[in-house]
Scaffold this motif. Structure first.
Motif, short mmCIF file in Angstrom:
data_model
loop_
_atom_site.label_atom_id
_atom_site.label_comp_id
_atom_site.label_asym_id
_atom_site.label_seq_id
_atom_site.Cartn_x
_atom_site.Cartn_y
_atom_site.Cartn_z
N GLU A 149 -7.05 -28.27 -33.80
CA GLU A 149 -6.32 -28.53 -32.57
C GLU A 149 -5.75 -29.95 -32.56
O GLU A 149 -4.68 -30.20 -32.00
CB GLU A 149 -7.23 -28.34 -31.36
CG GLU A 149 -7.60 -26.89 -31.08
CD GLU A 149 -8.47 -26.75 -29.84
OE1 GLU A 149 -8.73 -27.78 -29.18
OE2 GLU A 149 -8.90 -25.63 -29.56
N ALA A 150 -6.47 -30.87 -33.22
CA ALA A 150 -6.01 -32.26 -33.29
C ALA A 150 -4.93 -32.46 -34.35
O ALA A 150 -4.39 -33.57 -34.48
CB ALA A 150 -7.20 -33.17 -33.59
N GLY A 151 -4.63 -31.41 -35.13
CA GLY A 151 -3.58 -31.49 -36.14
C GLY A 151 -4.02 -32.11 -37.45
O GLY A 151 -3.17 -32.48 -38.27
N LEU A 152 -5.34 -32.21 -37.68
CA LEU A 152 -5.83 -32.86 -38.89
C LEU A 152 -6.09 -31.89 -40.04
O LEU A 152 -5.97 -32.28 -41.21
CB LEU A 152 -7.11 -33.65 -38.59
CG LEU A 152 -6.95 -34.82 -37.60
CD1 LEU A 152 -8.29 -35.46 -37.32
CD2 LEU A 152 -5.96 -35.85 -38.15
N ILE A 153 -6.46 -30.66 -39.74
CA ILE A 153 -6.72 -29.66 -40.77
C ILE A 153 -6.22 -28.30 -40.30
O ILE A 153 -5.77 -28.16 -39.15
CB ILE A 153 -8.23 -29.54 -41.10
CG1 ILE A 153 -8.97 -28.96 -39.89
CG2 ILE A 153 -8.82 -30.88 -41.53
CD1 ILE A 153 -10.39 -28.50 -40.19
N LYS A 154 -6.33 -27.30 -41.18
CA LYS A 154 -6.13 -25.91 -40.78
C LYS A 154 -7.29 -25.10 -41.34
O LYS A 154 -7.69 -25.29 -42.50
CB LYS A 154 -4.80 -25.36 -41.30
CG LYS A 154 -3.59 -25.88 -40.53
CD LYS A 154 -2.33 -25.15 -40.93
CE LYS A 154 -1.13 -25.64 -40.12
NZ LYS A 154 0.13 -24.93 -40.51
N VAL A 155 -7.84 -24.22 -40.51
CA VAL A 155 -8.94 -23.37 -40.98
C VAL A 155 -8.37 -22.15 -41.68
O VAL A 155 -7.17 -21.84 -41.58
CB VAL A 155 -9.85 -22.95 -39.81
CG1 VAL A 155 -10.46 -24.16 -39.14
CG2 VAL A 155 -9.09 -22.09 -38.80
#
Length: 283
Positions: A149-155
């Motif tokens: 949600e913070a834009g740091l990773i993608k699951v």
């Protein structure tokens, strides 16, 4: 002889009356519910206990520390219910232990936050930074969703909500995710760029949600906190009454005023709580 007969009759009537009163007292006395809790919500539960007494319901609060799993205590029969976990955590426990603990009512949502003593904005997190997350599977997974949600990773696709290094599909900043015991997430802040801290732990450490540099913005069902009990006790009238008291306006107002937004009172049906997994599809 006549006096003796009258005296004997009076003794019999007194005995019958005593037995009748005893039965009436027994019928009017409700069982004391033993509820296992942890420190972060003790003020709420002290208030709930007061409200319950007004409604004729007796509650004993059993404080359990971080080294004791309240679900284990529940299964051992030492308490009647507990209130410390969200539904995803309960689901994980049931799967691992082949147990059947069930939710009987929702309590609060405690938004998960990213905290840092080095950075003031999520955008400032540098490449190769270390991010501490709680190491139990459900809160680790929840942390990954928050980082997404913070834009740091993608699951990964078809994410099941549980944590693990293999659950990250994209990590453009090459962040190092460091799983640690959830209770220590505030203490490791000095060693990492940021730490993801459960709300209850954050409250105990003196943090408000507004102190985080990023926090959950939705009310996902998997992370709604609950009152839980064993399957055989889920239809207890006393527990149903307890849920009604917890979800009353008086308790809701107390939570809002006491915790200043750190805890959000919520009411979700038991059916929704038991069928929470579909909520992952929207993440």
């Amino acid at each position: 002889m006549k006096k003796i007969a009258i005296l004997f009759l009076l003794v019999i009537l007194a005995a019958v009356g005593a037995v009748g009163c005893g039965k009436a007292d027994e019928a009017s006395t409700s069982k004391t519910l033993k509820i296992g809790i942890r420190g972060s919500e003790s003020r709420t539960w002290d208030f709930v206990k007061e409200q319950a007494q007004k409604e004729g319901l007796s509650i004993e609060l059993v404080q359990l520390n971080a080294n004791v799993n309240p679900n284990t205590v529940l299964l051992e029969g030492d308490i009647d219910a507990n209130a410390f976990q969200h539904v995803a955590f309960l689901d994980q426990f049931n799967q691992k232990n082949n147990s059947e603990i069930v939710p009987v009512g929702s309590t609060i949502i405690a938004p998960l936050g990213i905290y840092s003593d080095k950075y003031k904005k999520i955008e400032e997190i540098p490449d190769n930074a270390k991010i501490a997350v709680p190491n139990d599977d459900s809160n680790w997974g929840r942390s990954l969703v928050l980082l997404q949600e913070a834009g740091l990773i993608k699951v990964v696709d078809n994410f099941d909500g549980f944590g693990g290094a293999d659950k990250i599909k994209e990590n453009p900043k090459h962040l190092e995710i460091v799983p640690v015991d959830g209770a220590t997430t505030p203490r490791v802040m000095k060693d990492v760029a940021a730490s993801i801290i459960n709300n209850g732990v954050a409250v105990e450490a003196g943090f408000l949600l507004k102190d985080s540099i990023f926090h959950e913005s939705n009310t996902a069902k998997p992370y709604i906190n609950i009152i839980a009990t064993t399957k055989q006790n889920e239809n207890s009238e006393d527990l149903k009454k307890l849920v009604q008291i917890y979800q009353s306006k008086a308790v809701s107002d107390f939570i809002t005023e006491t915790y200043k937004g750190n805890y959000i009172p919520t009411q979700v049906t038991v059916d929704e709580l038991k069928n929470f997994k579909s909520a992952y599809a929207s993440k």
